[in-house]
Design an enzyme around this catalytic site. Structure first.
Site, PDB file in Angstrom:
ATOM      1  N   PHE A 137       0.811  -1.226   0.000  1.00 48.97           N
ATOM      2  CA  PHE A 137       0.000   0.000   0.000  1.00 48.97           C
ATOM      3  C   PHE A 137       0.844   1.276   0.000  1.00 48.97           C
ATOM      4  O   PHE A 137       0.354   2.346  -0.340  1.00 48.97           O
ATOM      5  CB  PHE A 137      -0.917   0.025   1.237  1.00 48.97           C
ATOM      6  CG  PHE A 137      -2.064  -0.929   1.157  1.00 48.97           C
ATOM      7  CD1 PHE A 137      -3.271  -0.545   0.606  1.00 48.97           C
ATOM      8  CD2 PHE A 137      -1.949  -2.228   1.620  1.00 48.97           C
ATOM      9  CE1 PHE A 137      -4.335  -1.426   0.526  1.00 48.97           C
ATOM     10  CE2 PHE A 137      -3.010  -3.121   1.548  1.00 48.97           C
ATOM     11  CZ  PHE A 137      -4.205  -2.721   0.998  1.00 48.97           C
ATOM     12  N   GLY A 138       2.097   1.153   0.437  1.00 46.48           N
ATOM     13  CA  GLY A 138       2.935   2.348   0.537  1.00 46.48           C
ATOM     14  C   GLY A 138       2.514   3.270   1.675  1.00 46.48           C
ATOM     15  O   GLY A 138       2.831   4.455   1.670  1.00 46.48           O
ATOM     16  N   MET A 139       1.825   2.742   2.632  1.00 49.03           N
ATOM     17  CA  MET A 139       1.354   3.477   3.811  1.00 49.03           C
ATOM     18  C   MET A 139       0.752   4.859   3.485  1.00 49.03           C
ATOM     19  O   MET A 139       1.314   5.894   3.823  1.00 49.03           O
ATOM     20  CB  MET A 139       2.472   3.587   4.845  1.00 49.03           C
ATOM     21  CG  MET A 139       2.696   2.282   5.563  1.00 49.03           C
ATOM     22  SD  MET A 139       3.889   2.395   6.890  1.00 49.03           S
ATOM     23  CE  MET A 139       5.417   2.377   5.972  1.00 49.03           C
ATOM     24  N   CYS A 203       9.844  -0.667   8.472  1.00 52.90           N
ATOM     25  CA  CYS A 203       9.902   0.089   7.222  1.00 52.90           C
ATOM     26  C   CYS A 203      11.383   0.350   6.931  1.00 52.90           C
ATOM     27  O   CYS A 203      12.216   0.217   7.835  1.00 52.90           O
ATOM     28  CB  CYS A 203       9.122   1.396   7.353  1.00 52.90           C
ATOM     29  SG  CYS A 203       9.828   2.524   8.545  1.00 52.90           S
ATOM     30  N   LYS A 239       6.639  -2.069  16.027  1.00 52.71           N
ATOM     31  CA  LYS A 239       6.214  -3.166  15.151  1.00 52.71           C
ATOM     32  C   LYS A 239       7.433  -3.655  14.392  1.00 52.71           C
ATOM     33  O   LYS A 239       8.157  -2.857  13.791  1.00 52.71           O
ATOM     34  CB  LYS A 239       5.159  -2.629  14.172  1.00 52.71           C
ATOM     35  CG  LYS A 239       4.671  -3.619  13.120  1.00 52.71           C
ATOM     36  CD  LYS A 239       3.632  -4.553  13.693  1.00 52.71           C
ATOM     37  CE  LYS A 239       2.985  -5.417  12.634  1.00 52.71           C
ATOM     38  NZ  LYS A 239       1.960  -4.702  11.872  1.00 52.71           N
ATOM     39  N   GLY A 326      -1.119 -14.567  10.599  1.00 49.35           N
ATOM     40  CA  GLY A 326      -1.731 -15.834  10.204  1.00 49.35           C
ATOM     41  C   GLY A 326      -2.906 -16.287  11.044  1.00 49.35           C
ATOM     42  O   GLY A 326      -3.339 -17.431  10.929  1.00 49.35           O
ATOM     43  N   ALA A 347      -5.079  -9.510  11.160  1.00 52.90           N
ATOM     44  CA  ALA A 347      -5.329  -8.513  10.107  1.00 52.90           C
ATOM     45  C   ALA A 347      -6.109  -9.164   8.964  1.00 52.90           C
ATOM     46  O   ALA A 347      -7.322  -8.991   8.846  1.00 52.90           O
ATOM     47  CB  ALA A 347      -4.011  -7.921   9.606  1.00 52.90           C
TER      48      ALA A 347
HETATM   49  C1  LIG Z   1      -4.395  -4.430   4.281  1.00 50.07           C
HETATM   50  C2  LIG Z   1      -3.183  -4.446   5.146  1.00 50.07           C
HETATM   51  C3  LIG Z   1      -2.512  -3.265   5.399  1.00 50.07           C
HETATM   52  C4  LIG Z   1      -1.413  -3.253   6.254  1.00 50.07           C
HETATM   53  N1  LIG Z   1      -0.809  -2.057   6.547  1.00 50.07           N
HETATM   54  C5  LIG Z   1       0.096  -2.004   7.559  1.00 50.07           C
HETATM   55  C6  LIG Z   1       0.567  -0.758   8.032  1.00 50.07           C
HETATM   56  O1  LIG Z   1       0.213   0.325   7.512  1.00 50.07           O
HETATM   57  N2  LIG Z   1       1.456  -0.749   9.066  1.00 50.07           N
HETATM   58  C7  LIG Z   1       1.880  -1.910   9.667  1.00 50.07           C
HETATM   59  O2  LIG Z   1       2.641  -1.842  10.641  1.00 50.07           O
HETATM   60  N3  LIG Z   1       1.450  -3.113   9.217  1.00 50.07           N
HETATM   61  C8  LIG Z   1       0.582  -3.190   8.200  1.00 50.07           C
HETATM   62  N4  LIG Z   1       0.090  -4.400   7.782  1.00 50.07           N
HETATM   63  C9  LIG Z   1       0.629  -5.645   8.358  1.00 50.07           C
HETATM   64  C10 LIG Z   1      -0.274  -6.222   9.439  1.00 50.07           C
HETATM   65  O3  LIG Z   1      -0.364  -5.375  10.561  1.00 50.07           O
HETATM   66  C11 LIG Z   1       0.239  -7.598   9.921  1.00 50.07           C
HETATM   67  O4  LIG Z   1       1.481  -7.431  10.540  1.00 50.07           O
HETATM   68  C12 LIG Z   1       0.379  -8.612   8.795  1.00 50.07           C
HETATM   69  O5  LIG Z   1      -0.671  -8.475   7.866  1.00 50.07           O
HETATM   70  C13 LIG Z   1       0.397 -10.036   9.325  1.00 50.07           C
HETATM   71  O6  LIG Z   1      -0.814 -10.345   9.974  1.00 50.07           O
HETATM   72  P1  LIG Z   1      -1.999 -11.203   9.273  1.00 50.07           P
HETATM   73  O7  LIG Z   1      -1.368 -12.478   8.788  1.00 50.07           O
HETATM   74  O8  LIG Z   1      -3.017 -11.373  10.342  1.00 50.07           O
HETATM   75  O9  LIG Z   1      -2.493 -10.405   8.126  1.00 50.07           O
HETATM   76  C14 LIG Z   1      -0.971  -4.456   6.860  1.00 50.07           C
HETATM   77  C15 LIG Z   1      -1.636  -5.650   6.569  1.00 50.07           C
HETATM   78  C16 LIG Z   1      -2.727  -5.661   5.730  1.00 50.07           C
HETATM   79  C17 LIG Z   1      -3.427  -6.970   5.464  1.00 50.07           C
END
Ligand SMILES: Cc1cc2nc3c(=O)[nH]c(=O)nc-3n(C[C@H](O)[C@H](O)[C@H](O)COP(=O)(O)O)c2cc1C
Length: 367
Positions: A137-139, A203, A239, A326, A347
């Site tokens: 997403f590029g935050m 990052c 994080k 996960g 997430a």
């Molecule tokens: C749609 C999406 C956007 C994310 N954006 C960020 C973010 O802006 N900052 C961040 O620290 N992690 C971001 N993550 C990472 C999640 O916080 C998480 O660490 C990662 O997805 C692993 O968890 P999951 O397997 O439950 O998805 C994003 C994940 C997803 C799915």
């Protein structure tokens, strides 16, 4: 939650974020959810947990990313995610990457870190356990004026026993150094009323050749110390992602505790090459690698928490541990908690099955 049977969600309903639409459209129209909100039966307060000084009704949350603004936070809170993280914000508005931002990938079951690449796929797998996507997403971030109001609104929506965390990151700019900008983003969160702040250290470092911020113990100490001092007395979380080895992880954890960082959240998505059926970069040549998230990174994330718990105990660091990665089924939360995490967050799992927390709470009531 009440004991009423919750409907199956995965593959019967679309996810709450539409990956075919732009991030801005999702933010404006989403979350895509029009089903019933199950009645929440809060546990007795004697069963609540202490999370960084706050009394919280359950150790369940959503990490930074899926909750784009206060409308998404509102839904997460109502659905029983007691620790929702407001998406990573910057000190000023930032557009982020264009589409595609998320595509399904086939990692052949649980990700093996020796594997070089994963293949893009057009459809989700039949089982949510195997659900994996890449996200890039590029935050993106809204401007400070919007954020001040929206974070304040998000805080107001939290009930007793729920706390909203705000994630922040630094940006490179002409006006100030990267560190100063990182601090500015954290101060923006503080001014907006953030109760707990998470710094996204997964990052790129100031110099990209030095990898990500979190891999460098000196950077973790320096920037962590500046941030924790700037936002004092608000607790600071960092994080992080995967470490090269346990020694690096230990050094970073010790630096974090010395810098008065209170908690560590991991894992962020696992970086890999994502290729299309012809072997070319699925997200285009500008983005040859991207983060993998969803069910298939769970073993990596559990291994991370196991090591984190061991280091935290051996070094007597007193860090709070947030397990992420996960979680797609209710019992996965407990796998992380049993492994030593203080809280656990989902997430991708919650985006594709928003009733995940409700199912978890229901099981607890039934036990
Ligand atoms: C749609 C999406 C956007 C994310 N954006 C960020 C973010 O802006 N900052 C961040 O620290 N992690 C971001 N993550 C990472 C999640 O916080 C998480 O660490 C990662 O997805 C692993 O968890 P999951 O397997 O439950 O998805 C994003 C994940 C997803 C799915």
């Amino acid at each position: 939650m009440s004991s009423k049977k919750l409907p199956n969600w995965y593959l019967q309903h679309p996810p709450i974020y539409d990956i075919s639409k732009s991030y801005a459209k999702n933010a404006a129209e989403g979350p895509y959810f029009s089903e019933e909100i199950p009645e929440r039966v809060f546990p007795d307060e004697s069963e609540w947990i202490d999370f960084l000084g706050y009394s919280v009704a359950s150790p369940i949350g959503v990490p930074a990313g899926p909750l784009l603004n206060s409308k998404f936070i509102d839904l997460a809170l109502q659905l029983g995610y007691d620790l929702p993280v407001y998406k990573t914000i910057r000190s000023s508005a930032h557009p982020g990457h264009s589409l595609p931002n998320m595509i399904y990938v086939d990692s052949g079951g649980q990700i093996n870190l020796k594997q070089e690449r994963v293949f893009a796929r057009s459809e989700p797998p039949l089982s949510i356990e195997n659900l994996a996507l890449t996200n890039s997403f590029g935050m993106p971030s809204k401007d400070p004026e919007f954020l001040m109001q929206d974070i304040e609104r998000a805080n107001r929506l939290a009930k007793k026993g729920q706390v909203v965390i705000v994630s922040v990151v630094g940006s490179h700019s002409q006006e100030r150094s990267f560190y100063d900008d990182f601090i500015e983003a954290a101060l923006l969160a503080k001014r907006s009323g953030a109760k707990i702040i998470e710094a996204n250290f997964s990052c790129p470092n100031v110099d990209k050749k030095r990898g990500s911020l979190y891999t460098d113990p000196e950077v973790v100490y320096e920037l962590g110390h500046l941030l924790s001092r700037a936002i004092h007395p608000i607790p600071l979380i960092i994080k992080v992602g995967l470490f090269k080895n346990e020694e690096q992880m230990r050094d970073v954890f010790i630096s974090a505790a010395n810098a008065k960082i209170k908690a560590i959240s991991g894992l962020n998505s696992v970086s890999m090459q994502v290729v299309d059926e012809k072997g070319g970069p699925a997200l285009g040549i500008e983005r040859p690698t991207s983060g993998i998230c969803g069910g298939t990174i769970r073993n990596c994330a559990l291994d991370f928490i196991k090591k984190a718990f061991k280091i935290n105990n051996e070094e007597k660091l007193g860090l709070t541990l947030i397990g992420v990665g996960g979680i797609t089924q209710p019992d996965h939360f407990d796998q992380f908690l049993d492994m030593g995490a203080d809280v656990a967050m989902s997430a991708t799992g919650m985006m594709w099955d928003p009733y995940l927390a409700a199912r978890y709470h229901q099981q607890k009531v039934l036990v």
